[in-house]
Write a protein that holds these residues in place. Structure first.
Motif, PDB file in Angstrom:
ATOM      1  N   ILE A  76     -27.205  -6.380 -59.667  1.00 29.63           N
ATOM      2  CA  ILE A  76     -26.308  -6.663 -58.536  1.00 29.63           C
ATOM      3  C   ILE A  76     -26.295  -8.159 -58.229  1.00 29.63           C
ATOM      4  O   ILE A  76     -25.237  -8.764 -58.007  1.00 29.63           O
ATOM      5  CB  ILE A  76     -26.746  -5.846 -57.302  1.00 29.63           C
ATOM      6  N   GLY A  77     -27.483  -8.779 -58.236  1.00 26.22           N
ATOM      7  CA  GLY A  77     -27.539 -10.215 -57.987  1.00 26.22           C
ATOM      8  C   GLY A  77     -26.815 -11.008 -59.056  1.00 26.22           C
ATOM      9  O   GLY A  77     -26.089 -11.964 -58.753  1.00 26.22           O
ATOM     10  N   PHE A  78     -26.986 -10.615 -60.305  1.00 27.30           N
ATOM     11  CA  PHE A  78     -26.335 -11.321 -61.405  1.00 27.30           C
ATOM     12  C   PHE A  78     -24.816 -11.212 -61.315  1.00 27.30           C
ATOM     13  O   PHE A  78     -24.085 -12.122 -61.722  1.00 27.30           O
ATOM     14  CB  PHE A  78     -26.823 -10.751 -62.742  1.00 27.30           C
ATOM     15  N   ALA A  83     -20.122 -15.724 -57.221  1.00 26.90           N
ATOM     16  CA  ALA A  83     -19.106 -15.898 -56.186  1.00 26.90           C
ATOM     17  C   ALA A  83     -19.565 -16.843 -55.086  1.00 26.90           C
ATOM     18  O   ALA A  83     -18.752 -17.247 -54.242  1.00 26.90           O
ATOM     19  CB  ALA A  83     -18.735 -14.547 -55.578  1.00 26.90           C
ATOM     20  N   PHE A  84     -20.863 -17.220 -55.077  1.00 28.69           N
ATOM     21  CA  PHE A  84     -21.396 -18.041 -53.984  1.00 28.69           C
ATOM     22  C   PHE A  84     -21.784 -19.441 -54.450  1.00 28.69           C
ATOM     23  O   PHE A  84     -22.573 -20.115 -53.794  1.00 28.69           O
ATOM     24  CB  PHE A  84     -22.616 -17.354 -53.369  1.00 28.69           C
ATOM     25  N   THR A  85     -21.264 -19.879 -55.579  1.00 32.28           N
ATOM     26  CA  THR A  85     -21.549 -21.226 -56.053  1.00 32.28           C
ATOM     27  C   THR A  85     -20.323 -21.776 -56.761  1.00 32.28           C
ATOM     28  O   THR A  85     -19.407 -21.024 -57.114  1.00 32.28           O
ATOM     29  CB  THR A  85     -22.759 -21.215 -57.016  1.00 32.28           C
ATOM     30  N   PHE A 107     -26.940 -20.087 -62.566  1.00 30.60           N
ATOM     31  CA  PHE A 107     -27.257 -19.937 -61.144  1.00 30.60           C
ATOM     32  C   PHE A 107     -27.561 -18.476 -60.807  1.00 30.60           C
ATOM     33  O   PHE A 107     -28.564 -18.168 -60.145  1.00 30.60           O
ATOM     34  CB  PHE A 107     -26.080 -20.444 -60.307  1.00 30.60           C
ATOM     35  N   ALA A 108     -26.709 -17.567 -61.273  1.00 32.79           N
ATOM     36  CA  ALA A 108     -26.903 -16.146 -60.982  1.00 32.79           C
ATOM     37  C   ALA A 108     -28.168 -15.611 -61.654  1.00 32.79           C
ATOM     38  O   ALA A 108     -28.925 -14.831 -61.058  1.00 32.79           O
ATOM     39  CB  ALA A 108     -25.686 -15.352 -61.444  1.00 32.79           C
ATOM     40  N   LEU A 109     -28.413 -16.044 -62.904  1.00 36.42           N
ATOM     41  CA  LEU A 109     -29.606 -15.583 -63.604  1.00 36.42           C
ATOM     42  C   LEU A 109     -30.881 -16.067 -62.924  1.00 36.42           C
ATOM     43  O   LEU A 109     -31.865 -15.320 -62.788  1.00 36.42           O
ATOM     44  CB  LEU A 109     -29.563 -16.068 -65.060  1.00 36.42           C
ATOM     45  N   GLY A 110     -30.868 -17.321 -62.450  1.00 34.11           N
ATOM     46  CA  GLY A 110     -32.039 -17.851 -61.749  1.00 34.11           C
ATOM     47  C   GLY A 110     -32.319 -17.108 -60.454  1.00 34.11           C
ATOM     48  O   GLY A 110     -33.479 -16.791 -60.137  1.00 34.11           O
TER      49      GLY A 110
END
Length: 261
Positions: A76-78, A83-85, A107-110
């Motif tokens: 879900i985070g990935f 959408a937030f960067t 960014f999403a993976l981190g």
């Protein structure tokens, strides 16, 4: 009937023998290291270290019990974090609805690795520390006993919550209801009949425990003593010092520009 064992694994390892306070300092250092960096290659280091330590101390069965939570939050985070960067770097995917750049993926993976590191780190702590040691350690740090008791109770009820969920799932399966499906919407809807009895069972357990405590005259305001209090040895000082050094070093590296995307 489903079993609901505690998450604590009773073994004679180095981490098990440490004082709860030194383990709190160590896990805080790991959390800081996972939080301050954004580059997935840097965040992967504390994540991999905590995961290997968890397996080494016998926490693999605990990880399997919570693996669906870790995988769900990671995916879900990935999917949501891009959408937030803002974008940057090479374009990896281009659709009529938008583009996906290399920076957005990193960014999403981190961020997803960071969440996984928090969960695995916390699981490592409760796997090597019993509820009694956690409450005694937090109380020796000067925290209010009411807060320590609430944390200990939550950790004690969590395995019961998982056991109740398994019991409800088996009961629903016996009645012909089996959650699943490839469509995400159908999958979520299939879990609704499980969620209501699970939460009702959890609320009933909390009410039963509250009544039992009141019947015994329990009062969190009184002074408490703890059985089998652990001394703070040289190994504990070394572990706590390593945790502090890890936190300070991570912040220092981040301020110098390392580990960013």
């Amino acid at each position: 009937m489903s079993a609901s064992p505690s998450l604590y694994v009773d073994r004679e390892t180095v981490l098990h023998r440490l004082n709860a306070r030194s383990k709190l300092a160590l896990i805080t250092g790991v959390f800081v290291a996972a939080y301050v960096f954004g580059d997935p290659r840097w965040v992967f280091v504390p994540l991999a270290a905590t995961f290997l330590a968890l397996v080494a101390v016998g926490g693999w069965p605990n990880f399997k019990r919570l693996s669906f939570i870790v995988v769900a939050l990671f995916l879900i985070g990935f999917a949501v974090w891009p959408a937030f960067t803002h974008g940057g770097g090479a374009t990896l995917l281009e659709t009529p609805l938008g583009t996906l750049t290399e920076r957005e993926v990193l960014f999403a993976l981190g961020r997803s690795e960071r969440i996984a590191a928090f969960i695995v780190g916390g699981l490592l702590f409760v796997t090597t520390t019993s509820n009694e040691e956690i409450v005694a350690g937090m109380r020796s740090l000067g925290l209010p006993y009411a807060f320590c008791f609430a944390v200990g109770t939550a950790l004690r009820l969590f395995p019961t919550f998982l056991g109740s969920a398994n019991t409800v799932r088996q009961a629903q399966a016996a009645r012909g209801h089996e959650p699943g499906g490839r469509n995400p919407v159908t999958l979520l809807r299939s879990y609704i009949p499980l969620m209501i009895p699970v939460f009702m069972t959890a609320i009933r357990n909390v009410q039963t425990q509250a009544m039992a405590l009141e019947a015994r005259g329990f009062d969190t305001r009184g002074e408490r003593s703890f059985y089998n209090e652990q001394p703070f040895t040289a190994a504990d000082w070394a572990t706590a010092g390593f945790g502090v050094a890890l936190a300070v070093g991570s912040v220092a590296l981040r301020l110098q520009g390392y580990g960013t995307v």
